[in-house]
Design an enzyme around this catalytic site. Structure first.
Site, PDB file in Angstrom:
ATOM      1  N   CYS A 168      51.878 -32.537  31.624  1.00 45.80           N
ATOM      2  CA  CYS A 168      52.014 -32.308  33.066  1.00 45.80           C
ATOM      3  C   CYS A 168      53.011 -33.274  33.689  1.00 45.80           C
ATOM      4  CB  CYS A 168      50.665 -32.415  33.752  1.00 45.80           C
ATOM      5  SG  CYS A 168      49.856 -34.019  33.552  1.00 45.80           S
ATOM      6  N   HIS A 304      46.788 -36.069  36.691  1.00 47.14           N
ATOM      7  CA  HIS A 304      47.497 -34.804  36.506  1.00 47.14           C
ATOM      8  C   HIS A 304      48.710 -34.720  37.428  1.00 47.14           C
ATOM      9  CE1 HIS A 304      48.123 -30.683  35.365  1.00 47.14           C
ATOM     10  NE2 HIS A 304      47.957 -30.244  36.602  1.00 47.14           N
ATOM     11  N   ASN A 324      51.248 -25.869  40.047  1.00 44.12           N
ATOM     12  CA  ASN A 324      50.618 -26.388  38.844  1.00 44.12           C
ATOM     13  C   ASN A 324      51.408 -25.945  37.614  1.00 44.12           C
ATOM     14  OD1 ASN A 324      48.718 -27.710  37.283  1.00 44.12           O
ATOM     15  ND2 ASN A 324      46.961 -26.691  38.200  1.00 44.12           N
TER      16      ASN A 324
END
Length: 371
Positions: A168, A304, A324
């Site tokens: 990520c 994240h 995301n």
């Protein structure tokens, strides 16, 4: 009489199957339909289990799930049923957001974290993120747009999927660079996360990394390759061929960190360019988010990396538009509306704690109108 009894049994069995099938159709949750899991008052445990099993089989087909053994499938069904009950109960509370049976519905919260949390919360070796720029510090004369969505300006590439690689940190860095490059050059180029995974040795590839270190690598190592030159593999690989003459690497001049715990500064920054943020995505609500303005359970254990590509207001609730890297079947086609302007200065899920943005060709705030 025997024939009559048999016919009656067949009729009753058909009714049960039809009832379960209807329940399955009305309960399977996805980002592409309007059906949701709803609480069934007075529902008996046995009927719930039967419906859940049918829903699980349908969900497996939709998401291409195949398990190695019957025992593993049974274990996943048990987790799926538990998540289904959680979704049912939460959605019955009439919240500002909804949960759904997305691709992570067969994972426990611990398993979800093991494959999805790749942002290293520790500071870089030079502690660069401890210092911040006042470039986007707000002042009394600021007039910012009520809403911003960089997707509408063509500055956001399609939603990507990090897969089982805890990368990520690379996706969030790349997303911000892609956006700024479009703003400055007018060209939207899909850039390579794999380039960072393979070549940015100060980070740990699929083992996790820091966005600040990724920015520094791009600055000091000839820019960032395109996805065409360096396609994503979701695996650690060998660094090679990234500086070929025919490669069209995208450069940045530097990066800056926003003042910590300042949602107003984050808003001003996002009005000018997509911004990298590190959030805490370790709640069950985050895992199973489907739609709406998310204001659910969230801590500040940053783990994240995401990209903030806009902000707005829905039904009186302010939100951030968060891109995301878990594919377009999670959330609202890969995005989350995360509550903005909450009482905690850190922002929901710590979104204002550790945000940063790239710089390119002396790009500055006076080049973009915010009125």
């Amino acid at each position: 009489m025997g024939y009559a009894k048999s016919a009656m049994l067949i009729f009753l069995l058909a009714l049960v199957i039809a009832s379960c099938a209807t329940a399955m159709d009305m309960s399977v949750v996805s980002s592409n339909d309007n059906h949701h899991v709803t609480a069934g008052p007075g529902r008996r445990q046995g009927i719930f289990d039967a419906e859940a099993t049918l829903m699980f089989e349908s969900w497996m087909v939709k998401h291409g799930k195949v398990y190695d053994s019957v025992a593993e499938k049974e274990r996943r069904l048990t987790i799926f049923e538990d998540n289904l009950r959680f979704i049912t109960n939460r959605n019955a509370e009439n919240l500002s957001y909804r949960l759904g049976l997305n691709r992570f519905a067969d994972l426990s919260l611990h398993e979800y974290g093991e494959i999805c949390h790749g942002a290293d919360p520790r500071p870089p070796r030079n502690h660069v993120f401890m210092t911040s720029s006042n470039r986007y510090k707000t002042s009394d004369g600021d007039v910012l747009p009520k809403s911003v969505d960089w997707r509408n300006e063509g500055a956001v590439t399609e939603v990507k999927d990090q897969g089982l690689c805890r990368s990520c940190w690379a996706f969030s860095t790349v997303g911000a660079v892609e956006g700024l490059n479009k703003i400055v050059t007018g060209e939207l180029v899909t850039l390579s996360e794999q380039d960072l995974i393979n070549c940015n040795k100060e980070n740990n590839g699929c083992g996790g990394g820091k966005v600040e270190t990724a920015y520094e690598f791009i600055m000091n190592n000839g820019g960032l390759g395109t996805d065409n030159d360096y396609p994503y593999k979701a695996l650690n690989g060998v660094c090679e061929g990234r500086l070929k003459e025919d490669n069209k690497n995208v450069m940045i001049d530097g990066y800056e960190n926003l003042p910590a715990n300042d949602e107003a500064a984050l808003m001003k920054a996002v009005a000018h360019q997509p911004v990298t943020a590190v959030v805490d995505s370790s709640s069950r609500e985050f895992q199973l988010y489907e739609s709406g303005v998310f204001d659910g359970t969230c801590g500040t254990n940053l783990n994240h990396g995401v990209v903030v590509v806009g902000y707005g207001t829905e039904n009186g609730r302010d939100y951030w538009i968060v891109k995301n890297s878990r594919g377009d079947t999670w959330g609202e086609a890969g995005y989350m509306k995360m509550a903005r302007n909450i009482a905690n200065p850190r922002g929901l899920c710590g979104i204002a704690m550790r945000a940063s943005y790239p710089l390119k060709n002396s790009f500055s705030t006076d080049k973009v109108s915010v009125a």
